[in-house]
Scaffold this motif. Sequence first.
Motif, short mmCIF file in Angstrom:
data_model
loop_
_atom_site.label_atom_id
_atom_site.label_comp_id
_atom_site.label_asym_id
_atom_site.label_seq_id
_atom_site.Cartn_x
_atom_site.Cartn_y
_atom_site.Cartn_z
N HIS A 56 23.95 15.12 -84.13
CA HIS A 56 23.79 13.77 -84.66
C HIS A 56 25.15 13.10 -84.46
CE1 HIS A 56 21.72 10.77 -87.02
NE2 HIS A 56 22.75 10.67 -87.84
N PRO A 57 25.21 11.80 -84.30
CA PRO A 57 26.52 11.18 -84.16
C PRO A 57 27.46 11.59 -85.30
CG PRO A 57 24.82 9.59 -83.67
CD PRO A 57 24.12 10.82 -84.22
N GLY A 58 28.60 12.13 -84.93
CA GLY A 58 29.58 12.56 -85.92
C GLY A 58 29.38 13.95 -86.47
N SER A 75 36.60 10.46 -85.39
CA SER A 75 37.54 10.25 -84.29
C SER A 75 38.04 11.62 -83.78
CB SER A 75 38.68 9.34 -84.74
OG SER A 75 39.51 9.02 -83.66
N GLU A 76 39.32 11.92 -83.98
CA GLU A 76 39.90 13.17 -83.48
C GLU A 76 40.08 14.20 -84.60
OE1 GLU A 76 43.54 11.75 -81.74
OE2 GLU A 76 42.53 11.17 -79.89
N THR A 124 38.12 26.09 -80.19
CA THR A 124 36.82 25.80 -79.58
C THR A 124 36.40 24.35 -79.75
OG1 THR A 124 35.56 26.47 -81.54
CG2 THR A 124 36.04 28.19 -79.90
N LEU A 125 37.05 23.63 -80.64
CA LEU A 125 36.72 22.22 -80.87
C LEU A 125 37.52 21.27 -79.98
CD1 LEU A 125 36.32 22.41 -84.70
CD2 LEU A 125 34.58 21.58 -83.12
N ILE A 164 38.88 17.11 -80.60
CA ILE A 164 39.38 17.32 -81.97
C ILE A 164 40.82 17.79 -81.90
CG2 ILE A 164 39.08 18.60 -84.13
CD1 ILE A 164 36.84 16.55 -83.37
N LYS A 165 41.69 17.05 -82.58
CA LYS A 165 43.11 17.39 -82.60
C LYS A 165 43.57 17.87 -83.98
CE LYS A 165 44.23 14.34 -78.82
NZ LYS A 165 44.95 13.15 -78.36
#
Length: 86
Positions: free
Chosen positions: A15-17, A33-34, A47-48, A53-54
């Motif tokens: 799903h979005p997000g 976002s990140e 793995t993200l 993803i930061k």
Amino acid sequence: TVAQAPKGVEWIQIHPGILRTTKAPFGYALIDSETALLIDCPLGPETLKAHGIKKITGVYLTHHHRDSSAAIGEYLKAKISVHANK
């Protein structure tokens, strides 16, 4: 029914997000976002990165099974906050 992910894909957007791991036990990542907030951690934080993803702001464990918290050591080592019931 769980859709089959392409080989080597560890997270999919459901799903979005919201990301989910492609294999059981499922972990979830709530994305902004990140940044991600995780529900369970069967996989490590690296793995993200494929999803941009930061930063992981925290991990919430739903239960204490070894498979759903398999990567907990990696998150603790990275000083990411982990929350669980007593």
